[in-house]
Design an enzyme around this catalytic site. Structure first.
Site, PDB file in Angstrom:
ATOM      1  N   GLU A 131      89.159 102.621  48.743  1.00  0.00           N
ATOM      2  CA  GLU A 131      88.658 101.873  49.906  1.00  0.00           C
ATOM      3  C   GLU A 131      87.166 101.590  49.845  1.00  0.00           C
ATOM      4  OE1 GLU A 131      90.857 104.315  50.036  1.00  0.00           O
ATOM      5  OE2 GLU A 131      92.404 103.913  51.527  1.00  0.00           O
TER       6      GLU A 131
HETATM    7  C1  LIG Z   1      96.951  98.129  41.982  1.00  0.00           C
HETATM    8  C2  LIG Z   1      96.213  97.723  40.724  1.00  0.00           C
HETATM    9  C3  LIG Z   1      95.636  98.978  40.041  1.00  0.00           C
HETATM   10  C4  LIG Z   1      97.245  97.074  39.777  1.00  0.00           C
HETATM   11  O1  LIG Z   1      96.625  96.607  38.608  1.00  0.00           O
HETATM   12  P1  LIG Z   1      97.363  95.541  37.701  1.00  0.00           P
HETATM   13  O2  LIG Z   1      98.807  95.918  37.577  1.00  0.00           O
HETATM   14  O3  LIG Z   1      96.520  95.392  36.471  1.00  0.00           O
HETATM   15  O4  LIG Z   1      97.370  94.197  38.551  1.00  0.00           O
HETATM   16  P2  LIG Z   1      96.168  93.159  38.790  1.00  0.00           P
HETATM   17  O5  LIG Z   1      94.936  93.878  39.250  1.00  0.00           O
HETATM   18  O6  LIG Z   1      96.069  92.245  37.628  1.00  0.00           O
HETATM   19  O7  LIG Z   1      96.767  92.361  40.045  1.00  0.00           O
HETATM   20  C5  LIG Z   1      97.907  91.522  39.911  1.00  0.00           C
HETATM   21  C6  LIG Z   1      97.904  90.571  41.074  1.00  0.00           C
HETATM   22  O8  LIG Z   1      98.088  91.308  42.281  1.00  0.00           O
HETATM   23  C7  LIG Z   1      97.032  91.020  43.184  1.00  0.00           C
HETATM   24  N1  LIG Z   1      96.726  92.216  43.977  1.00  0.00           N
HETATM   25  C8  LIG Z   1      96.583  93.484  43.550  1.00  0.00           C
HETATM   26  N2  LIG Z   1      96.260  94.294  44.560  1.00  0.00           N
HETATM   27  C9  LIG Z   1      96.194  93.517  45.664  1.00  0.00           C
HETATM   28  C10 LIG Z   1      95.875  93.782  47.022  1.00  0.00           C
HETATM   29  N3  LIG Z   1      95.602  95.034  47.473  1.00  0.00           N
HETATM   30  N4  LIG Z   1      95.865  92.749  47.878  1.00  0.00           N
HETATM   31  C11 LIG Z   1      96.165  91.493  47.459  1.00  0.00           C
HETATM   32  N5  LIG Z   1      96.463  91.183  46.185  1.00  0.00           N
HETATM   33  C12 LIG Z   1      96.488  92.189  45.300  1.00  0.00           C
HETATM   34  C13 LIG Z   1      95.854  90.634  42.293  1.00  0.00           C
HETATM   35  O9  LIG Z   1      94.881  89.911  43.005  1.00  0.00           O
HETATM   36  C14 LIG Z   1      96.554  89.841  41.214  1.00  0.00           C
HETATM   37  O10 LIG Z   1      96.809  88.535  41.715  1.00  0.00           O
HETATM   38  P3  LIG Z   1      96.605  87.222  40.757  1.00  0.00           P
HETATM   39  O11 LIG Z   1      95.220  87.279  40.225  1.00  0.00           O
HETATM   40  O12 LIG Z   1      97.643  87.405  39.700  1.00  0.00           O
HETATM   41  O13 LIG Z   1      96.883  86.106  41.714  1.00  0.00           O
HETATM   42  C15 LIG Z   1      95.083  96.706  41.008  1.00  0.00           C
HETATM   43  O14 LIG Z   1      95.685  95.474  41.345  1.00  0.00           O
HETATM   44  C16 LIG Z   1      94.176  97.113  42.132  1.00  0.00           C
HETATM   45  O15 LIG Z   1      93.326  97.958  41.941  1.00  0.00           O
HETATM   46  N6  LIG Z   1      94.330  96.489  43.329  1.00  0.00           N
HETATM   47  C17 LIG Z   1      93.430  96.730  44.462  1.00  0.00           C
HETATM   48  C18 LIG Z   1      93.743  98.047  45.128  1.00  0.00           C
HETATM   49  C19 LIG Z   1      92.786  98.281  46.271  1.00  0.00           C
HETATM   50  O16 LIG Z   1      91.597  98.393  46.126  1.00  0.00           O
HETATM   51  N7  LIG Z   1      93.326  98.414  47.470  1.00  0.00           N
HETATM   52  C20 LIG Z   1      92.512  98.683  48.652  1.00  0.00           C
HETATM   53  C21 LIG Z   1      93.302  98.296  49.825  1.00  0.00           C
HETATM   54  S1  LIG Z   1      92.379  98.669  51.298  1.00  0.00           S
HETATM   55  C22 LIG Z   1      93.427  99.704  52.215  1.00  0.00           C
HETATM   56  O17 LIG Z   1      94.552  99.910  51.833  1.00  0.00           O
HETATM   57  C23 LIG Z   1      92.802 100.213  53.449  1.00  0.00           C
HETATM   58  C24 LIG Z   1      93.430 101.416  54.199  1.00  0.00           C
HETATM   59  C25 LIG Z   1      94.786 101.093  54.775  1.00  0.00           C
HETATM   60  O18 LIG Z   1      93.587 102.495  53.321  1.00  0.00           O
HETATM   61  C26 LIG Z   1      92.391 101.717  55.293  1.00  0.00           C
HETATM   62  C27 LIG Z   1      92.641 102.947  56.118  1.00  0.00           C
HETATM   63  O19 LIG Z   1      93.263 103.911  55.654  1.00  0.00           O
HETATM   64  O20 LIG Z   1      92.109 102.948  57.248  1.00  0.00           O
END
Ligand SMILES: CC(C)(COP(=O)([O-])OP(=O)([O-])OC[C@H]1O[C@@H](n2cnc3c(N)ncnc32)[C@H](O)[C@@H]1OP(=O)([O-])[O-])[C@@H](O)C(=O)NCCC(=O)NCCSC(=O)C[C@@](C)(O)CC(=O)[O-]
Length: 258
Positions: A131
């Site tokens: 996050e």
């Molecule tokens: C998961 C891995 C490791 C996979 O890693 P990977 O398999 O190498 O995939 P990638 O990174 O190449 O992603 C593939 C596609 O999925 C999309 N994608 C991927 N993740 C997301 C996402 N979250 N939202 C929207 N799209 C996403 C990404 O943008 C891409 O789209 P393309 O370029 O092909 O069009 C990597 O994609 C990654 O690190 N993603 C980001 C994870 C992240 O930082 N999430 C934070 C979310 S914030 C949250 O959840 C807040 C909360 C709820 O916890 C707050 C709270 O508790 O109060």
């Protein structure tokens, strides 16, 4: 009509709920959140369901909040308010919930994992409370994650956002076990068989008893944490973090570090 992103199948008392949005790594989009809530509610209401397995298609269990969708939504409605409901449904389910991870989980995805009763992953899976690297706070998920972690681990993992492996996830209490990918099915079946030996009412009562470590329920904690999370989701830092994520570049925090 858009394709369904969550499927529910019941076989021999086991409801398998499958996250099926591999193109965005099962990120918690509005559609996926809504369908997952529905599938969890249906499983609770269905008398033939004794056990819930949370499964996924594609290489990733769940990448947390949908950052591209959140970015384009208004500050008041970034969907974060629905995450507590999801975590709560899993936590409060009277039926045991097993999370089955063939691949990584990040941030909000770990909120789902932490609320499950049993969590099993393939050894190759990786994890991160990422996050802060997006400019948001792991506030909502902290409600169910923090009781699992020792303080030293929580400070390190929440503040660095660093990726860690499945072995460490077992060591710190986030997972029950990590097995070679080709043994994941067998490992989940092993837990399912053990859970199926319990009497349904006794299992539900035992789950309720385990929840008494939080006698007031999760509502108060969620209300406070939701406020914190929503505040940061609407911040300029988060706007930069989500923009940078969509543009596939490192975010620039220079403006806020003076
Ligand atoms: C998961 C891995 C490791 C996979 O890693 P990977 O398999 O190498 O995939 P990638 O990174 O190449 O992603 C593939 C596609 O999925 C999309 N994608 C991927 N993740 C997301 C996402 N979250 N939202 C929207 N799209 C996403 C990404 O943008 C891409 O789209 P393309 O370029 O092909 O069009 C990597 O994609 C990654 O690190 N993603 C980001 C994870 C992240 O930082 N999430 C934070 C979310 S914030 C949250 O959840 C807040 C909360 C709820 O916890 C707050 C709270 O508790 O109060």
């Amino acid at each position: 009509m858009a394709d369904e992103l969550v499927h529910r199948e019941v076989d021999n008392g086991v409801a398998t709920i499958t996250l099926d949005s591999p193109h965005n790594r099962n990120a918690l989009s509005a559609q996926l959140r809504g369908e997952l809530l529905g599938a969890l509610d249906d499983s609770t209401a269905d008398d033939s369901t004794r056990l819930i397995v949370l499964d996924h298609t594609g290489p990733v269990f769940c990448a947390g909040m949908d950052l591209k969708e959140s970015r384009s939504e208004s500050a008041e409605n970034q969907g974060i308010n629905e995450v507590p409901r999801l975590v709560e449904r899993i936590w409060n389910s009277p039926k045991p919930v097993v999370a089955k991870l063939a691949g990584p989980a990040r941030a909000g995805g770990l909120g789902l994992v932490s609320a499950a009763d049993i969590a099993v992953a393939a050894e190759e899976a990786t994890f991160a409370f990422s996050e802060v690297r997006i400019g948001v706070v792991p506030a909502v998920i902290s409600v169910t994650v923090l009781p699992l972690l020792r303080a030293r681990q929580a400070h390190e993992l929440f503040l660095t956002g660093e990726t860690f492996d499945a072995r460490r996830a077992v060591d710190i209490g986030l997972l029950n076990s990590a097995v070679p990918a080709d043994r994941l099915e067998t490992e989940v079946a092993r837990y399912s068989e053990m859970l199926a030996k319990g009497a349904p009412n006794a299992l539900a009562a035992t789950k309720e008893m385990l929840r008494t470590s939080r006698p007031e329920g999760l509502e108060t904690d969620f209300a406070n944490m939701l406020e914190l999370s929503a505040h940061h989701f609407a911040s300029e830092e988060a706007a930069e973090g989500m923009r940078a994520f969509a543009e596939k570049r490192a975010p620039s925090w220079a403006q806020w570090s003076e």
